[in-house]
Design an enzyme around this catalytic site. Structure first.
Site, PDB file in Angstrom:
ATOM      1  N   GLY A  13       1.008  -1.105  -0.012  1.00  0.00           N
ATOM      2  CA  GLY A  13       0.217  -0.198  -0.503  1.00  0.00           C
ATOM      3  C   GLY A  13       0.735   1.459   0.163  1.00  0.00           C
ATOM      4  O   GLY A  13       2.011   0.903  -0.521  1.00  0.00           O
ATOM      5  N   VAL A  15       2.466   3.022   2.210  1.00  0.00           N
ATOM      6  CA  VAL A  15       3.926   2.891   3.198  1.00  0.00           C
ATOM      7  C   VAL A  15       4.498   1.972   2.744  1.00  0.00           C
ATOM      8  O   VAL A  15       5.731   2.067   2.339  1.00  0.00           O
ATOM      9  CB  VAL A  15       3.260   3.024   4.699  1.00  0.00           C
ATOM     10  CG1 VAL A  15       4.565   2.618   5.102  1.00  0.00           C
ATOM     11  CG2 VAL A  15       3.035   3.688   5.440  1.00  0.00           C
ATOM     12  N   ASP A  35       1.576  -8.591  -1.788  1.00  0.00           N
ATOM     13  CA  ASP A  35       0.512  -7.777  -1.218  1.00  0.00           C
ATOM     14  C   ASP A  35      -0.310  -9.645  -0.923  1.00  0.00           C
ATOM     15  O   ASP A  35      -0.141 -10.235  -2.279  1.00  0.00           O
ATOM     16  CB  ASP A  35      -0.103  -6.638  -1.801  1.00  0.00           C
ATOM     17  CG  ASP A  35      -0.969  -5.876  -0.780  1.00  0.00           C
ATOM     18  OD1 ASP A  35      -0.605  -5.009  -0.709  1.00  0.00           O
ATOM     19  OD2 ASP A  35      -2.596  -6.642  -1.376  1.00  0.00           O
ATOM     20  N   ARG A  90      -5.068   4.907  16.311  1.00  0.00           N
ATOM     21  CA  ARG A  90      -4.837   3.392  16.249  1.00  0.00           C
ATOM     22  C   ARG A  90      -5.350   2.789  16.565  1.00  0.00           C
ATOM     23  O   ARG A  90      -4.870   1.787  15.623  1.00  0.00           O
ATOM     24  CB  ARG A  90      -3.147   3.590  16.382  1.00  0.00           C
ATOM     25  CG  ARG A  90      -2.148   5.192  15.157  1.00  0.00           C
ATOM     26  CD  ARG A  90      -1.219   5.130  15.741  1.00  0.00           C
ATOM     27  NE  ARG A  90      -0.402   6.243  15.443  1.00  0.00           N
ATOM     28  CZ  ARG A  90      -0.394   7.731  15.779  1.00  0.00           C
ATOM     29  NH1 ARG A  90      -0.216   8.098  17.104  1.00  0.00           N
ATOM     30  NH2 ARG A  90       0.462   8.775  14.838  1.00  0.00           N
ATOM     31  N   THR A 121       3.099  -1.754  10.949  1.00  0.00           N
ATOM     32  CA  THR A 121       1.413  -1.517  11.229  1.00  0.00           C
ATOM     33  C   THR A 121       0.564  -0.682  12.097  1.00  0.00           C
ATOM     34  O   THR A 121       2.094  -1.492  13.093  1.00  0.00           O
ATOM     35  CB  THR A 121       1.610  -2.937  10.801  1.00  0.00           C
ATOM     36  OG1 THR A 121       1.292  -3.375   9.221  1.00  0.00           O
ATOM     37  CG2 THR A 121      -1.042  -2.960  10.767  1.00  0.00           C
ATOM     38  N   HIS A 177       3.509   4.800  20.048  1.00  0.00           N
ATOM     39  CA  HIS A 177       3.439   5.677  19.174  1.00  0.00           C
ATOM     40  C   HIS A 177       1.514   5.651  19.137  1.00  0.00           C
ATOM     41  O   HIS A 177       0.673   5.098  18.449  1.00  0.00           O
ATOM     42  CB  HIS A 177       3.392   3.880  17.967  1.00  0.00           C
ATOM     43  CG  HIS A 177       3.395   5.241  16.898  1.00  0.00           C
ATOM     44  ND1 HIS A 177       3.612   6.635  16.409  1.00  0.00           N
ATOM     45  CD2 HIS A 177       2.183   5.083  15.484  1.00  0.00           C
ATOM     46  CE1 HIS A 177       3.064   7.103  15.195  1.00  0.00           C
ATOM     47  NE2 HIS A 177       3.095   6.043  14.669  1.00  0.00           N
TER      48      HIS A 177
HETATM   49  N1  APR Z   1      -1.501  -9.845   3.556  1.00  0.00           N
HETATM   50  C1  APR Z   1      -0.464  -8.532   2.898  1.00  0.00           C
HETATM   51  N2  APR Z   1      -1.350  -7.672   2.646  1.00  0.00           N
HETATM   52  C2  APR Z   1      -2.099  -7.377   2.787  1.00  0.00           C
HETATM   53  C3  APR Z   1      -3.138  -7.760   4.009  1.00  0.00           C
HETATM   54  C4  APR Z   1      -3.224  -9.770   4.419  1.00  0.00           C
HETATM   55  N3  APR Z   1      -3.572 -10.125   4.551  1.00  0.00           N
HETATM   56  N4  APR Z   1      -4.484  -6.968   4.179  1.00  0.00           N
HETATM   57  C5  APR Z   1      -4.351  -6.115   3.486  1.00  0.00           C
HETATM   58  N5  APR Z   1      -3.457  -5.542   3.011  1.00  0.00           N
HETATM   59  C6  APR Z   1      -2.468  -4.568   2.282  1.00  0.00           C
HETATM   60  C7  APR Z   1      -3.470  -4.500   1.425  1.00  0.00           C
HETATM   61  O1  APR Z   1      -4.208  -4.627   0.466  1.00  0.00           O
HETATM   62  C8  APR Z   1      -2.988  -3.143   0.878  1.00  0.00           C
HETATM   63  O2  APR Z   1      -2.188  -2.867   0.429  1.00  0.00           O
HETATM   64  O3  APR Z   1      -1.962  -3.628   3.020  1.00  0.00           O
HETATM   65  C9  APR Z   1      -1.678  -2.823   2.731  1.00  0.00           C
HETATM   66  C10 APR Z   1      -2.066  -1.323   3.074  1.00  0.00           C
HETATM   67  O4  APR Z   1      -2.051  -0.359   2.541  1.00  0.00           O
HETATM   68  P1  APR Z   1      -2.816   0.762   2.838  1.00  0.00           P
HETATM   69  O5  APR Z   1      -4.188   0.747   2.714  1.00  0.00           O
HETATM   70  O6  APR Z   1      -2.072   2.309   1.803  1.00  0.00           O
HETATM   71  O7  APR Z   1      -2.229   1.330   4.590  1.00  0.00           O
HETATM   72  P2  APR Z   1      -1.159   2.215   4.403  1.00  0.00           P
HETATM   73  O8  APR Z   1      -0.677   3.976   4.289  1.00  0.00           O
HETATM   74  O9  APR Z   1       0.165   1.574   3.646  1.00  0.00           O
HETATM   75  O10 APR Z   1      -0.459   1.849   5.959  1.00  0.00           O
HETATM   76  C11 APR Z   1      -0.769   0.175   6.135  1.00  0.00           C
HETATM   77  O11 APR Z   1       0.928   1.198   8.258  1.00  0.00           O
HETATM   78  O12 APR Z   1       1.357   3.085   9.097  1.00  0.00           O
HETATM   79  C12 APR Z   1       0.354   1.687   9.576  1.00  0.00           C
HETATM   80  O13 APR Z   1      -1.554   2.362  10.194  1.00  0.00           O
HETATM   81  C13 APR Z   1      -0.921   2.168   9.018  1.00  0.00           C
HETATM   82  O14 APR Z   1      -1.627  -0.050   9.808  1.00  0.00           O
HETATM   83  C14 APR Z   1      -1.781   0.929   8.392  1.00  0.00           C
HETATM   84  C15 APR Z   1      -0.464  -0.084   7.690  1.00  0.00           C
END
Ligand code: APR
Length: 314
Positions: A13, A15, A35, A90, A121, A177
């Site tokens: 995603g 991050v 992913d 969070r 995460t 955090h």
């Molecule tokens: N296995 C792998 N990837 C997964 C799974 C899983 N079971 N479930 C969800 N994902 C992926 C999603 O498909 C998505 O691409 O995790 C990614 C999360 O990306 P975003 O929704 O863009 O979130 P992001 O802003 O990257 O934040 C990720 O980091 O800072 C923390 O609070 C934030 O917990 C969050 C994490």
């Protein structure tokens, strides 16, 4: 020379993709972007790979939906999970993200048993503790990213306030955090000068408050959570480990008596090097600061207890 380091990023995603980008730009190694969403990490990885010739950066980026492709990674960054939406803390993410982090950690233990694990995460400290528990790795190999980010936010606000270069500002923020993190003004300096000499007390307090809620401020503006600074803060840790920098960075580490905190992950100053978290550094804190740190760790413990209740941690 040994082989090129392999860095795997779980969760492609916002991050995750920026962790991959910054690692590649800094030429820290080759990157695998995993992913659960089909085709997405492959697409992002191709775009990133095609960015490399333009910058002259010698890194390779691969996308995958198969955990087997993280095999023998040197470092695994876990960003998979749900980010916050406006109005959420969070901690609201606890159960949903515990499922995701647990699966990720099981696969890290299976395919990359010698790796260092950096968790991003949220809720960060509890998710790091879960990853440590599930992998069964020694504590020096499992850590969480937060302190670097919180410190960078404090630095940015000080730079704005004083209109000085961001290069000149160094800050230290400890604790979990969450909104009860512990910014430390006496360890926060502008080219060696402590900020309390440069910023009036009431303004400094306002900047500390803004730092505490720095993540929330962005969630409110964007509708989703921050990613550029969280990603680069993570890559700073990756770099410190791969280059054996012995770099002092605030990160979530398992405390076993340090600062009177026991058996809980919490943001503390660590030496990061080839051994991962090589040491937790115990700096001098006031009574109030220690109490604030312990209170913050106490809240992490509350989340860890919930994870135990739900059966994620035995
Ligand atoms: N296995 C792998 N990837 C997964 C799974 C899983 N079971 N479930 C969800 N994902 C992926 C999603 O498909 C998505 O691409 O995790 C990614 C999360 O990306 P975003 O929704 O863009 O979130 P992001 O802003 O990257 O934040 C990720 O980091 O800072 C923390 O609070 C934030 O917990 C969050 C994490």
């Amino acid at each position: 020379m040994g082989k090129r380091p392999k860095i795997s990023v779980i969760g492609a995603g916002r991050v995750g993709e920026h962790v991959a980008l910054f690692c590649a730009i800094k030429e820290l190694g080759d990157v695998v972007l995993y992913d659960i969403v089909e085709n997405m990490p492959q697409g992002k990885a191709l775009d990133l790979y095609q960015t490399m010739p333009l910058g002259g950066w010698d890194s390779k980026i691969y996308g995958t939906n198969d955990y087997a492709d993280i095999a023998d990674s040197d470092i695994v960054v876990i960003t998979a999970g749900f980010p916050r939406k406006p109005g959420m803390s969070r901690d609201d993410l606890l159960k949903a993200n515990a499922d995701i982090v647990k699966t990720a950690a099981e696969n890290v233990a299976k395919y990359a048993p010698n790796s260092f694990v950096i968790v991003v995460t949220n809720p960060l400290d509890a998710m790091t503790q879960l990853a440590w528990h599930v992998t069964g790795f020694p504590k020096n190999r499992v850590m969480g990213q937060a302190g670097n980010l919180d410190s960078a936010r404090f630095c940015a606000f000080i730079s704005m306030e004083l209109n000085v270069s961001v290069r000149d500002v160094q800050a230290l923020v400890l604790g979990g955090h969450g909104d009860d993190m512990v910014p430390l003004p006496k360890y926060t300096v502008v080219n060696g000068v402590t900020v309390d000499q440069l910023i009036p007390q009431d303004r400094l307090q306002a900047l500390i408050e803004r730092t505490r809620f720095g993540g929330g401020e962005i969630v409110k503006l964007l509708g989703y959570s921050a990613y550029y600074a969280p990603a680069l803060a993570t890559v700073k840790m990756v770099e410190a480990i791969l280059k054996d920098q012995k770099s002092l960075q605030a990160c979530a580490a398992l405390c076993e008596g340090e600062y009177g905190i026991n058996g809980v992950y919490c943001g503390v100053p660590c030496i990061l090097g080839a051994g991962g978290v090589e040491k937790i550094v115990e700096i001098q804190l006031t009574k109030e600061e220690v109490e604030a740190l312990q209170a913050s760790a106490g809240r992490v413990k509350g989340l860890v207890d919930q994870l135990k209740e739900f059966g994620y941690i035995k």
